[in-house]
Design an enzyme around this catalytic site. Structure first.
Site, short mmCIF file in Angstrom:
data_model
loop_
_atom_site.label_atom_id
_atom_site.label_comp_id
_atom_site.label_asym_id
_atom_site.label_seq_id
_atom_site.Cartn_x
_atom_site.Cartn_y
_atom_site.Cartn_z
N VAL A 155 3.50 13.63 5.00
CA VAL A 155 2.04 13.68 5.14
C VAL A 155 1.41 12.44 4.51
O VAL A 155 0.52 11.80 5.08
CB VAL A 155 1.47 14.97 4.53
N CYS A 156 1.90 12.08 3.33
CA CYS A 156 1.33 10.93 2.62
C CYS A 156 1.53 9.63 3.40
O CYS A 156 0.67 8.75 3.37
CB CYS A 156 1.95 10.81 1.23
N THR A 157 2.64 9.50 4.08
CA THR A 157 2.88 8.30 4.88
C THR A 157 1.83 8.16 5.98
O THR A 157 1.30 7.08 6.23
CB THR A 157 4.30 8.33 5.48
N PHE A 196 -1.56 7.11 4.18
CA PHE A 196 -1.63 5.70 3.78
C PHE A 196 -1.77 4.82 5.01
O PHE A 196 -2.46 3.80 4.98
CB PHE A 196 -0.39 5.31 2.97
#
Length: 216
Positions: A44-46, A49
């Site tokens: 999710v974080c990828t 960002f």
């Protein structure tokens, strides 16, 4: 202690992918957005960002600096940036803070109770609450906060909209209605009489005695 709206954003010094960051100095007279993540190389974080990287021109248009926080180190951040850029198709030029010490996460009250945080073998689940967004004004005051669970990707179109709303109403007697987007009418604060509001903002669209819209 919780970091609340109108608190001074905690200052910090930390290493990052852009070198040593002294946060208040780095922010200068710009608006700033801090967005935090529990670990590098998480799915999710990828995507998030990558979304931030794709919006570089929009942040610049609004004179806003963005900075990421992750509980991993700079060397991992640099490797992760390649994945972010490959996925998003845009350079991730914003700084990513090394918060292996959890100094920033603790200063901004992003974490659960200390005893949930082992010093060794920490997993994303241990720091799951590091999923917060802060919009900070040029005066270093916190303007807005949002916190998400690990399973829900942040909507950066909404963060951009919220930034627009913060900047539209910052320091003036105005507010934005539900679902407002730039270009729509705004609400005039009750601190102004009708005559004062008309003198300052022009004609009013008075829906209710306490709900008055203006084109600003």
């Amino acid at each position: 202690m919780a970091v609340r709206i109108n608190d001074t954003a905690p200052d910090f010094t930390a290493e990052s992918t852009a070198g040593t960051i002294h946060f208040h100095d780095w922010l200068g007279d710009s608006y700033g957005i801090i967005f935090s993540h529990p670990r590098d190389f998480t799915p999710v974080c990828t995507t998030e960002f990558a979304a931030v990287a794709q919006l570089a021109a929009e942040w610049a248009k609004r004179k806003t600096k963005v900075i990421g926080v992750s509980v991993d180190g700079v060397s991992d951040h640099e490797k992760w940036k390649r994945d972010i850029e490959d996925f998003g198709g845009a350079p991730a030029d914003f700084p990513i803070i090394d918060d292996t010490s959890l100094t920033v996460a603790k200063a901004y009250d992003m974490l659960p109770a200390e005893f949930y945080l082992p010093t060794e073998g920490r997993t994303p689940a241990h720091s799951a609450t590091v999923r917060t967004v802060y919009i900070i004004g040029p005066d270093k005051k916190v303007r807005l906060t949002m916190t998400y669970p690990m399973s829900v990707g942040r909507n950066f179109a909404e963060i951009l909209r919220a930034l627009d709303a913060v900047q539209k109403t910052d320091g003036v007697p105005l507010a934005t209605p539900a679902n407002w987007v730039p270009g729509q009418d705004v609400i005039v604060a009750l601190a102004l009489t009708n005559d004062q509001a008309k003198e300052r903002f022009g004609d009013l669209d008075i829906k209710l005695p306490y709900l008055r819209f203006a084109k600003v």
